[in-house]
Design a protein around this motif. Structure first.
Motif, PDB file in Angstrom:
ATOM      1  N   GLU A 106       0.826  -1.211   0.000  1.00  0.00           N
ATOM      2  CA  GLU A 106       0.000   0.000   0.000  1.00  0.00           C
ATOM      3  C   GLU A 106       0.856   1.256   0.000  1.00  0.00           C
ATOM      4  OE1 GLU A 106      -2.809  -0.167   3.175  1.00  0.00           O
ATOM      5  OE2 GLU A 106      -3.813  -1.967   2.408  1.00  0.00           O
ATOM      6  N   ASN A 107       2.018   1.187   0.662  1.00  0.00           N
ATOM      7  CA  ASN A 107       2.928   2.337   0.713  1.00  0.00           C
ATOM      8  C   ASN A 107       3.904   2.365  -0.463  1.00  0.00           C
ATOM      9  OD1 ASN A 107       2.857   3.942   3.572  1.00  0.00           O
ATOM     10  ND2 ASN A 107       2.177   1.834   3.845  1.00  0.00           N
ATOM     11  N   ARG A 108       3.819   1.327  -1.334  1.00  0.00           N
ATOM     12  CA  ARG A 108       4.759   1.198  -2.455  1.00  0.00           C
ATOM     13  C   ARG A 108       6.201   1.404  -1.970  1.00  0.00           C
ATOM     14  NH1 ARG A 108       0.004   2.679  -4.582  1.00  0.00           N
ATOM     15  NH2 ARG A 108      -0.561   1.857  -6.624  1.00  0.00           N
ATOM     16  N   LEU A 109       6.530   0.645  -0.941  1.00  0.00           N
ATOM     17  CA  LEU A 109       7.797   0.814  -0.228  1.00  0.00           C
ATOM     18  C   LEU A 109       8.914   0.061  -0.957  1.00  0.00           C
ATOM     19  CD1 LEU A 109       9.389   1.836   2.187  1.00  0.00           C
ATOM     20  CD2 LEU A 109       8.514  -0.107   3.517  1.00  0.00           C
ATOM     21  N   SER A 110       9.661   0.777  -1.778  1.00  0.00           N
ATOM     22  CA  SER A 110      10.722   0.137  -2.560  1.00  0.00           C
ATOM     23  C   SER A 110      11.815  -0.440  -1.667  1.00  0.00           C
ATOM     24  CB  SER A 110      11.327   1.141  -3.542  1.00  0.00           C
ATOM     25  OG  SER A 110      11.846   2.266  -2.856  1.00  0.00           O
ATOM     26  N   ALA A 111      12.007   0.144  -0.475  1.00  0.00           N
ATOM     27  CA  ALA A 111      13.035  -0.367   0.442  1.00  0.00           C
ATOM     28  C   ALA A 111      12.707  -1.779   0.923  1.00  0.00           C
ATOM     29  CB  ALA A 111      13.173   0.573   1.642  1.00  0.00           C
ATOM     30  N   ALA A 112      11.443  -2.183   0.790  1.00  0.00           N
ATOM     31  CA  ALA A 112      11.038  -3.523   1.222  1.00  0.00           C
ATOM     32  C   ALA A 112      11.302  -4.574   0.151  1.00  0.00           C
ATOM     33  CB  ALA A 112       9.554  -3.523   1.581  1.00  0.00           C
ATOM     34  N   LEU A 113      11.712  -4.141  -1.037  1.00  0.00           N
ATOM     35  CA  LEU A 113      11.879  -5.064  -2.160  1.00  0.00           C
ATOM     36  C   LEU A 113      12.797  -6.244  -1.835  1.00  0.00           C
ATOM     37  CD1 LEU A 113      11.479  -5.907  -5.077  1.00  0.00           C
ATOM     38  CD2 LEU A 113      13.115  -4.154  -5.771  1.00  0.00           C
ATOM     39  N   PRO A 114      13.994  -6.036  -1.246  1.00  0.00           N
ATOM     40  CA  PRO A 114      14.858  -7.190  -0.945  1.00  0.00           C
ATOM     41  C   PRO A 114      14.191  -8.201  -0.017  1.00  0.00           C
ATOM     42  CG  PRO A 114      16.093  -5.140  -0.772  1.00  0.00           C
ATOM     43  CD  PRO A 114      14.650  -4.758  -0.891  1.00  0.00           C
ATOM     44  N   ARG A 115      13.479  -7.678   0.986  1.00  0.00           N
ATOM     45  CA  ARG A 115      12.832  -8.573   1.944  1.00  0.00           C
ATOM     46  C   ARG A 115      11.695  -9.352   1.274  1.00  0.00           C
ATOM     47  NH1 ARG A 115      14.294 -11.227   6.403  1.00  0.00           N
ATOM     48  NH2 ARG A 115      12.592 -11.469   7.897  1.00  0.00           N
ATOM     49  N   LEU A 116      10.916  -8.674   0.429  1.00  0.00           N
ATOM     50  CA  LEU A 116       9.810  -9.338  -0.263  1.00  0.00           C
ATOM     51  C   LEU A 116      10.336 -10.389  -1.241  1.00  0.00           C
ATOM     52  CD1 LEU A 116       7.510  -6.250  -0.972  1.00  0.00           C
ATOM     53  CD2 LEU A 116       7.234  -7.975   0.814  1.00  0.00           C
ATOM     54  N   ALA A 117      11.408 -10.049  -1.941  1.00  0.00           N
ATOM     55  CA  ALA A 117      12.015 -11.017  -2.860  1.00  0.00           C
ATOM     56  C   ALA A 117      12.525 -12.231  -2.095  1.00  0.00           C
ATOM     57  CB  ALA A 117      13.150 -10.353  -3.637  1.00  0.00           C
ATOM     58  N   GLU A 118      13.024 -11.989  -0.901  1.00  0.00           N
ATOM     59  CA  GLU A 118      13.514 -13.080  -0.050  1.00  0.00           C
ATOM     60  C   GLU A 118      12.371 -14.019   0.333  1.00  0.00           C
ATOM     61  OE1 GLU A 118      15.194 -13.291   4.470  1.00  0.00           O
ATOM     62  OE2 GLU A 118      16.065 -11.735   3.183  1.00  0.00           O
ATOM     63  N   PHE A 119      11.195 -13.437   0.635  1.00  0.00           N
ATOM     64  CA  PHE A 119      10.031 -14.270   0.960  1.00  0.00           C
ATOM     65  C   PHE A 119       9.694 -15.199  -0.211  1.00  0.00           C
ATOM     66  CE2 PHE A 119       8.278 -10.824   4.014  1.00  0.00           C
ATOM     67  CZ  PHE A 119       9.029 -11.347   5.057  1.00  0.00           C
ATOM     68  N   LEU A 120       9.758 -14.649  -1.433  1.00  0.00           N
ATOM     69  CA  LEU A 120       9.445 -15.468  -2.607  1.00  0.00           C
ATOM     70  C   LEU A 120      10.487 -16.563  -2.805  1.00  0.00           C
ATOM     71  CD1 LEU A 120       8.266 -12.837  -5.262  1.00  0.00           C
ATOM     72  CD2 LEU A 120       6.870 -14.247  -3.759  1.00  0.00           C
TER      73      LEU A 120
END
Length: 528
Positions: A87-101
């Motif tokens: 919802e916040n379009r938080l690009s800083a979260a990208l590494p963590r989200l990619a890690e989840f995948l």
């Protein structure tokens, strides 16, 4: 935070008051404690939901807190923060989200929300992360990845969708049909020639559901698709040409009329079904070329095709059409009766008015109408005459005073998206002891049957919008459990299509073009 100490042990009113105060005052310092409270579901579902919404509200614009929550030990908290990151379009979260995948999480909701969050972000590398999920077995996840591919608007996104479609077997199951359908629908976001070429290569997809989606995307593409569709008219097989003509008509662009009239003017022999589709297409495109092509079509000898011509002229009527019609009626006495009969069958009110105003062929038209036994047409034209403030119209009304209407001992439901075909059915069944109800697509027909409408015979086209013939038959047999005879009309030359329909529960088939006599013979046989 002191307010939240022993929160789970407080009564519900106090819990709600505390949450309201924290949220109203934007107390971001309470977020870590709220994470810990939310980690384990509270006994009261309503309060648990309020904690969730309080966190979502407090996390807006709080990038550091979201990143902290993504590392929380509780899956519930991580899931909430994944949603907040999206919802916040938080690009800083990208590494963590990619890690989840990459961890291959087996929690479906966590995987879905991670893909959803990534799909909301605009970083270029996200497309590469999500493209492999286009073929995911979960339709929600695949759909999110397809949405991202479509929004990219680029070649990589389009190619990924096309590769996925091409990788799926033509004998696809229900889940595969859903996935391929989603992919074709997303291709509608692209407007380049390669996408149109790919769609046209599937214009006659053997799966009726997929085919319908392909046609919808080509119609959506509009003018850009016309040159490619013209190529299909020139080089496609019989069924592909008919479908291309239908789509050109539904695009409704004047250049489409040029393509269709060039086809009709060519010296190549045209299949009767293709001529029918061509004239019907012209009736959907208001242009001078359409008028010329349709007025030339008044010379057609096939009853069904002539009804399509007259229906088209009535749709795009203007004073030039009136002049051309009356000239054609005066020119050829032999063809005049056929044209007037088609006008009656098609309930072509505008053309009727043109004949009425000209007067030369009016008596013959009224004689044909009275002799047609087509009560729907008679009632329709009586209504037109009654609305005219003209002494002559009053006199003509008396000529149309007929005896009692046909009782309609048996009930027939006809479903077809072609007005001309519905008019043909109405005209052909006039005088028989039947009551005919018409539907413009399979969904309308299904709704009528579901409402309890008594039907002794269903006549349905194969290819229709909203719900095609095969889908309609499946719903009738499986959902409504009706054992009524079903006659399917189709232009299909490919046996796989009729085999699908037969397996669905069709009783008999009739292949277009067919004559009035052939049609009545099929209906009579199914009533025995």
């Amino acid at each position: 935070m002191d307010l939240l100490v022993n929160f789970s042990q407080k009564d519900m009113i106090e819990q709600i008051t505390i949450l309201d105060e924290i949220q109203a005052n934007g107390q971001h310092a309470a977020v870590p404690a709220l994470f810990d409270i939310y980690a384990l579901p509270l006994p009261d579902v309503a309060v648990d939901e309020m904690v969730y919404h309080a966190l979502i509200s407090l996390l807006k614009g709080q990038d550091a807190l979201i990143l902290t929550g993504l590392g929380h030990s509780s899956p519930r908290v991580r899931l909430l923060c994944i949603k907040a990151a999206g919802e916040n379009r938080l690009s800083a979260a990208l590494p963590r989200l990619a890690e989840f995948l990459q961890s291959g999480s087996r929690e479906p909701e966590l995987l879905t929300e991670t893909v959803r969050a990534l799909a909301r972000m605009d970083e270029p590398e996200i497309l590469d992360i999500l493209l492999p999920y286009i073929s995911h077995q979960d339709a929600a996840i695949a759909g999110l990845a397809m949405d991202k591919a479509a929004r990219s608007g680029g070649e990589r996104g389009r190619n990924a969708l096309c590769r996925y479609i091409s990788s799926v077997s033509s004998d696809m199951g229900t889940e595969e049909t859903l996935g391929v359908g989603l992919a074709f629908a997303r291709l509608g976001s692209f407007t380049d020639d390669k996408t149109v070429d790919f769609l046209i290569s599937h214009i006659h997809n053997r799966n009726p559901t997929i085919r319908k989606i392909v046609h919808e995307q080509l119609i959506k593409a509009g003018e850009i698709a016309l040159p490619r569709l013209a190529g299909t008219l020139a080089a496609g097989n019989r069924d592909e040409k008919i479908m291309a003509a239908n789509i050109i008509g539904l695009i409704k662009h004047k250049n489409g009329a040029n393509i269709i009239t060039d086809l009709l003017d060519s010296r190549q022999p045209l299949d009767a079904n293709l001529r029918f589709a061509a004239y019907e297409a012209l009736g959907r495109i208001p242009s001078m070329r359409s008028i010329v092509g349709l007025t030339d079509g008044l010379a057609e000898s096939d009853e069904m095709i002539l009804i399509a011509v007259v229906t088209g002229l009535n749709e795009i009527y203007n004073p030039g059409v009136a002049r051309a019609l009356n000239e054609a009626l005066r020119k050829d006495a032999g063809q005049r009766a056929a044209i007037l009969s088609a006008l009656v069958a098609a309930r072509a009110g505008r053309l009727f008015t043109a004949v009425f105003q000209d007067g030369a062929c009016l008596e013959e038209l009224l004689d044909i109408l009275a002799a047609s036994h087509n009560q729907e047409s008679i009632s329709f034209f009586k209504g037109l005459l009654a609305a005219m403030a003209d002494d002559r119209a009053v006199g003509l009304l008396k000529k149309l005073e007929t005896g009692a209407q046909v009782s309609g001992g048996r009930s027939i439901l006809a479903a077809d998206d072609s007005k001309a075909m519905l008019f043909f059915y109405t005209s052909s069944l006039a005088g028989m002891d039947v009551r005919l109800t018409t539907a413009e697509d399979g969904q309308q027909a299904f709704n009528l049957l579901k409402s309890g409408e008594r039907v002794d015979l269903l006549i349905t086209d194969l290819n229709m919008p909203n719900m095609d013939g095969v889908e309609l038959v499946k719903e009738i047999r499986n959902s409504l459990k009706l054992d009524i005879p079903i006659l399917m009309a189709s232009t299909e030359s490919e046996k796989s299509q009729t085999e699908l329909a037969r397996q669905a529960g069709v009783s008999d088939f009739i292949t277009k073009p067919f004559t009035r006599e052939q049609f009545i013979s099929k209906v009579t046989a199914l009533f025995r």
